[in-house]
Design a protein around this motif. Structure first.
Motif, PDB file in Angstrom:
ATOM      1  N   ALA A   1      26.616  35.520  16.646  1.00 35.93           N
ATOM      2  CA  ALA A   1      26.014  36.228  17.771  1.00 35.93           C
ATOM      3  C   ALA A   1      27.140  36.620  18.710  1.00 35.93           C
ATOM      4  O   ALA A   1      28.081  35.851  18.922  1.00 35.93           O
ATOM      5  N   PHE A   2      27.054  37.833  19.231  1.00 31.82           N
ATOM      6  CA  PHE A   2      28.042  38.317  20.177  1.00 31.82           C
ATOM      7  C   PHE A   2      27.353  38.550  21.513  1.00 31.82           C
ATOM      8  O   PHE A   2      26.310  39.199  21.570  1.00 31.82           O
ATOM      9  N   LEU A   3      27.922  37.987  22.580  1.00 33.19           N
ATOM     10  CA  LEU A   3      27.385  38.203  23.927  1.00 33.19           C
ATOM     11  C   LEU A   3      28.385  39.062  24.698  1.00 33.19           C
ATOM     12  O   LEU A   3      29.484  38.600  24.989  1.00 33.19           O
ATOM     13  N   PRO A   4      28.046  40.309  25.018  1.00 29.73           N
ATOM     14  CA  PRO A   4      28.988  41.152  25.746  1.00 29.73           C
ATOM     15  C   PRO A   4      29.120  40.713  27.206  1.00 29.73           C
ATOM     16  O   PRO A   4      28.233  40.037  27.735  1.00 29.73           O
ATOM     17  N   ALA A   5      30.218  41.115  27.828  1.00 32.14           N
ATOM     18  CA  ALA A   5      30.431  40.738  29.227  1.00 32.14           C
ATOM     19  C   ALA A   5      29.470  41.476  30.156  1.00 32.14           C
ATOM     20  O   ALA A   5      29.169  41.002  31.238  1.00 32.14           O
ATOM     21  N   SER A   6      28.972  42.638  29.724  1.00 34.79           N
ATOM     22  CA  SER A   6      28.059  43.396  30.570  1.00 34.79           C
ATOM     23  C   SER A   6      26.706  42.705  30.634  1.00 34.79           C
ATOM     24  O   SER A   6      26.206  42.195  29.634  1.00 34.79           O
ATOM     25  N   ARG A   7      26.113  42.678  31.811  1.00 36.70           N
ATOM     26  CA  ARG A   7      24.787  42.065  31.978  1.00 36.70           C
ATOM     27  C   ARG A   7      23.714  43.124  32.115  1.00 36.70           C
ATOM     28  O   ARG A   7      22.607  42.834  32.550  1.00 36.70           O
ATOM     29  N   ASP A   8      24.041  44.384  31.800  1.00 34.01           N
ATOM     30  CA  ASP A   8      23.079  45.460  31.990  1.00 34.01           C
ATOM     31  C   ASP A   8      22.048  45.475  30.864  1.00 34.01           C
ATOM     32  O   ASP A   8      22.391  45.408  29.692  1.00 34.01           O
ATOM     33  N   VAL A   9      20.792  45.562  31.244  1.00 31.69           N
ATOM     34  CA  VAL A   9      19.714  45.816  30.286  1.00 31.69           C
ATOM     35  C   VAL A   9      18.959  47.016  30.846  1.00 31.69           C
ATOM     36  O   VAL A   9      18.405  46.942  31.935  1.00 31.69           O
ATOM     37  N   PRO A  10      18.965  48.146  30.138  1.00 25.07           N
ATOM     38  CA  PRO A  10      18.429  49.370  30.747  1.00 25.07           C
ATOM     39  C   PRO A  10      16.912  49.394  30.870  1.00 25.07           C
ATOM     40  O   PRO A  10      16.385  50.212  31.601  1.00 25.07           O
ATOM     41  N   TRP A  11      16.190  48.513  30.155  1.00 23.42           N
ATOM     42  CA  TRP A  11      14.721  48.606  30.164  1.00 23.42           C
ATOM     43  C   TRP A  11      14.121  47.350  30.787  1.00 23.42           C
ATOM     44  O   TRP A  11      14.665  46.262  30.639  1.00 23.42           O
ATOM     45  N   PRO A  12      12.969  47.495  31.445  1.00 23.19           N
ATOM     46  CA  PRO A  12      12.330  46.344  32.115  1.00 23.19           C
ATOM     47  C   PRO A  12      11.588  45.444  31.139  1.00 23.19           C
ATOM     48  O   PRO A  12      10.375  45.286  31.217  1.00 23.19           O
ATOM     49  N   ILE A  13      12.322  44.851  30.199  1.00 24.93           N
ATOM     50  CA  ILE A  13      11.718  43.993  29.177  1.00 24.93           C
ATOM     51  C   ILE A  13      11.539  42.587  29.753  1.00 24.93           C
ATOM     52  O   ILE A  13      12.441  42.078  30.409  1.00 24.93           O
ATOM     53  N   PRO A  14      10.383  41.930  29.527  1.00 30.75           N
ATOM     54  CA  PRO A  14      10.222  40.557  30.030  1.00 30.75           C
ATOM     55  C   PRO A  14      11.223  39.606  29.367  1.00 30.75           C
ATOM     56  O   PRO A  14      11.640  39.833  28.223  1.00 30.75           O
ATOM     57  N   VAL A  15      11.598  38.540  30.102  1.00 25.09           N
ATOM     58  CA  VAL A  15      12.639  37.626  29.646  1.00 25.09           C
ATOM     59  C   VAL A  15      12.325  37.059  28.258  1.00 25.09           C
ATOM     60  O   VAL A  15      13.176  37.023  27.370  1.00 25.09           O
ATOM     61  N   ALA A  16      11.055  36.637  28.045  1.00 26.37           N
ATOM     62  CA  ALA A  16      10.702  36.038  26.748  1.00 26.37           C
ATOM     63  C   ALA A  16      10.926  37.039  25.611  1.00 26.37           C
ATOM     64  O   ALA A  16      11.390  36.681  24.536  1.00 26.37           O
ATOM     65  N   ASP A  17      10.599  38.320  25.869  1.00 20.00           N
ATOM     66  CA  ASP A  17      10.795  39.347  24.834  1.00 20.00           C
ATOM     67  C   ASP A  17      12.275  39.580  24.577  1.00 20.00           C
ATOM     68  O   ASP A  17      12.692  39.820  23.448  1.00 20.00           O
ATOM     69  N   LEU A  18      13.072  39.522  25.662  1.00 19.35           N
ATOM     70  CA  LEU A  18      14.515  39.731  25.514  1.00 19.35           C
ATOM     71  C   LEU A  18      15.105  38.656  24.598  1.00 19.35           C
ATOM     72  O   LEU A  18      15.889  38.938  23.693  1.00 19.35           O
ATOM     73  N   VAL A  19      14.687  37.405  24.822  1.00 19.46           N
ATOM     74  CA  VAL A  19      15.176  36.307  23.991  1.00 19.46           C
ATOM     75  C   VAL A  19      14.722  36.512  22.548  1.00 19.46           C
ATOM     76  O   VAL A  19      15.493  36.312  21.600  1.00 19.46           O
ATOM     77  N   ALA A  20      13.473  36.981  22.386  1.00 21.29           N
ATOM     78  CA  ALA A  20      12.931  37.181  21.036  1.00 21.29           C
ATOM     79  C   ALA A  20      13.687  38.270  20.279  1.00 21.29           C
ATOM     80  O   ALA A  20      13.654  38.292  19.051  1.00 21.29           O
ATOM     81  N   LEU A  21      14.378  39.167  20.995  1.00 22.69           N
ATOM     82  CA  LEU A  21      15.162  40.205  20.317  1.00 22.69           C
ATOM     83  C   LEU A  21      16.272  39.592  19.465  1.00 22.69           C
ATOM     84  O   LEU A  21      16.818  40.244  18.582  1.00 22.69           O
ATOM     85  N   GLY A  22      16.619  38.332  19.741  1.00 19.43           N
ATOM     86  CA  GLY A  22      17.650  37.665  18.958  1.00 19.43           C
ATOM     87  C   GLY A  22      17.133  37.118  17.639  1.00 19.43           C
ATOM     88  O   GLY A  22      17.913  36.611  16.846  1.00 19.43           O
ATOM     89  N   LEU A  23      15.827  37.201  17.419  1.00 22.66           N
ATOM     90  CA  LEU A  23      15.234  36.621  16.210  1.00 22.66           C
ATOM     91  C   LEU A  23      14.836  37.707  15.234  1.00 22.66           C
ATOM     92  O   LEU A  23      14.432  38.793  15.642  1.00 22.66           O
ATOM     93  N   GLU A  24      14.922  37.384  13.949  1.00 25.02           N
ATOM     94  CA  GLU A  24      14.522  38.357  12.930  1.00 25.02           C
ATOM     95  C   GLU A  24      12.995  38.450  12.878  1.00 25.02           C
ATOM     96  O   GLU A  24      12.438  39.532  12.802  1.00 25.02           O
TER      97      GLU A  24
END
Lengths: 314, 264
Positions: free
Chosen positions: B98-121
């Motif tokens: 997993a790569f975590l970029p230094a930028s903290r920008d997320v362009p869309w208002p996605i809920p936190v739980a959904d953002l975390v779920a983006l890391g899962l297949e």
């Protein structure tokens, strides 16, 4: 809430076929002719073109991570309008299918120019700015062509291409626009997952094995082909591709890629509704489709903008 | 022990040919001045930079020989647990790194739980809930990420990176934007991940935290200049040379200005 676009589409579809009612009260053959030859192609184009606008708008907004991106941004629709206007004012073409072909040629030319300008890397800012430049240049060239056109009615004839119109299109015309558009849209939909992952940035997508450069080229190409085919037959229609994705994302918890299907449904409903208004408005004459979408779209867009601002406020 | 990570990467103009080998459980800090190639190294390891045509590393611009030398028969690119990154499919890659970029920008208002779920297949609400708990994000689970503070967003993005339990974690400045307590908690979390056999490489600027790692890489001018334990680094001459600092008491102070690299 998620079924809202579908619930909207059903009555709109029925209304588009049945309204106004008076012409259908005549003899059976005549009403059949009106339904199949006039209202059906018009309805199919409204649904299909609206869906294409919503879907490509959602794809491009996801790609550029920007809620202000819209399908006319790639220059393909201004290119298509320019091609059609040149063919009708200077080559004297009148056959709808030939005009459509000229429009398609214009869209493809604009698209080739875009990729030539964007270069091999095709990074997002270059694509955006090059698309904007091509749009503006094609718009100016269209105005110039109209000013120099030999026929004094050139502007009137070009109105359809500039403001969009679904009037008097035949079923073959509808097929010529919607079959290529449907194929391109289906291919775009297969990129939904990759576009959702792009929400975390191009670097994260690339670390997962996606190629952001290839994704950019594919999405811009497919979106331009879908929109270009529709513009070649129906002219350019603004606003739907900008607003439908914004409304759709409120149904998908902000996810940009999976908003493509709801955006297509909302776009179809918006354009069908707008076309109904052009027919039903009691002004005694037809209002251009683009005027209605802008008239309905602008307040909607401003409302969304204000809602976003209120939400951002602490 | 077979190494977990074997990589040989290069970014023309930004990162000289660099070879990195890491074992399971290693916690590696990458330090170096701004623009020294920390991010380029992490991005190259994550397979983001395309492999460049093979060329010999030139002499270092300021006379320091590169620390690493290519072994014979080394393959280009990143190999994790025997799997070549370039040949892995997206679902396989998720389990590898997993790569975590230094930028903290997320362009869309996605809920936190959904953002975390983006890391899962595949959707896995239980896994998401565990991660939200570990990073104290449970109260924000349904809040769009654009309505979080930068530090809270940094934690949400870190949870996304941890989601698929990858074998290699590449974190670009995961501690920036965090308050001191959270910076320490994230270091604990990194230790927990390493204890399960994950190798962690992360870049940071806080030299005071370097002692929490098992190994330190020092980057300068696009080259790896030091690779060793934190204790060895403190005694090294290189350290002062690269940062323009020298040890003073428990910390550091600026070197006399004559030696400072920022002066023209």
């Amino acid at each position: 809430m998620r079924l809202l676009p579908v619930l909207l589409l059903l009555p709109l579809t029925a209304a588009a076929l049945l309204l106004p009612l008076e012409p259908l009260r005549g003899p059976a053959e005549l009403s059949q002719l009106i339904l199949l030859e006039l209202r059906l192609p018009r309805l199919l184009l409204a649904l299909g073109y609206g869906a294409v606008l919503g879907l490509t708008g959602a794809a491009l907004q996801a790609l550029f991570a920007n809620p202000l991106a819209s399908p006319d941004l790639t220059g393909a629709s201004s290119g298509a309008a320019l091609g059609a206007v040149l063919a009708s004012s200077f080559l004297g073409l009148a056959s709808p299918l030939l005009l459509g072909a000229s429009g398609a040629a214009g869209a493809l030319l604009a698209l080739s120019l875009l990729f030539a300008l964007a270069g091999r890397r095709a990074d997002a800012p270059t694509l955006l700015l090059a698309g904007l430049a091509i749009s503006l240049a094609a718009g100016a060239a269209t105005s110039l062509a109209l000013a120099l056109a030999p026929s004094p009615f050139a502007f009137y004839e070009a109105f359809d291409w500039l403001m969009g119109s679904l009037v008097d299109r035949s079923l073959p015309q509808a097929a010529a626009a919607l079959i290529p558009a449907a194929i391109a849209s289906a291919l775009l939909l297969r990129r939904a997952r990759a576009l959702d992952e792009l929400a975390l940035g191009e670097d994260v997508a690339a670390s997962l094995g996606r190629d952001p450069g290839r994704l950019r080229r594919e999405v811009v190409l497919l979106a331009s082909l879908a929109v270009g085919a529709c513009v070649a037959v129906c002219g350019a229609v603004g606003f739907v591709g900008l607003i439908a994705p914004v409304l759709a994302r409120s149904l998908t918890r902000g996810h940009p890629g999976r908003a493509m299907v709801p955006a297509a449904l909302i776009g179809a409903a918006l354009l069908t509704g707008a076309d109904l208004l052009t027919r039903l408005a009691p002004l005694g004459r037809t209002i251009p489709l683009g005027v209605v979408t802008a008239a309905v779209g602008t307040p909607l867009f401003l409302w969304l903008l204000l809602r976003m601002r209120w939400r951002m406020a602490p | 022990m077979t190494p977990l990570l074997e990589a040989e990467v290069e970014v023309p103009g930004r990162l000289a040919l660099t070879r990195i080998v890491a074992n399971p459980g290693e916690r590696i800090a990458i330090i170096g001045p701004n623009g020294s190639g920390k991010t380029s190294l992490l991005r190259a390891l994550a397979g983001i930079e395309q492999a460049a045509p093979r060329q010999k590393p030139g002499p270092s611009p300021h006379g320091i020989e590169p620390y690493t030398r290519l072994g014979p028969g080394v393959r280009r690119g990143t190999v994790i647990d025997g799997a070549e990154l370039g040949a892995a499919t997206p679902p396989q890659r998720r389990r590898l790194l997993a790569f975590l970029p230094a930028s903290r920008d997320v362009p869309w208002p996605i809920p936190v739980a959904d953002l975390v779920a983006l890391g899962l297949e595949q959707p896995d609400p239980a896994r998401v809930a565990t991660l939200l708990d570990r990073l104290d994000l449970q109260p924000f689970a349904n809040r769009p990420v654009d309505r979080l503070s930068t530090g809270e967003r940094a934690r949400a993005l870190l949870a996304r990176a941890l989601a698929a339990s990858p074998k290699l974690l590449l974190l670009d400045e995961p501690l920036s934007n965090l308050d001191p307590a959270w910076a320490l908690r994230i270091l604990d979390l990194v230790e927990e991940e390493a204890a399960r056999g994950t190798a962690v490489l992360l870049s940071l600027h806080d030299l005071g935290l370097v002692h929490r790692f098992t190994r330190v890489l020092v980057m300068d001018k696009g080259q790896l200049q030091f690779d060793g334990t934190p204790a060895k680094l403190r005694d090294s001459e290189l350290f002062g040379e690269i940062f323009g600092l020298e040890p003073a008491g428990a910390g550091w102070k600026l070197r006399p200005s004559a030696d400072r690299r920022s002066s023209p």
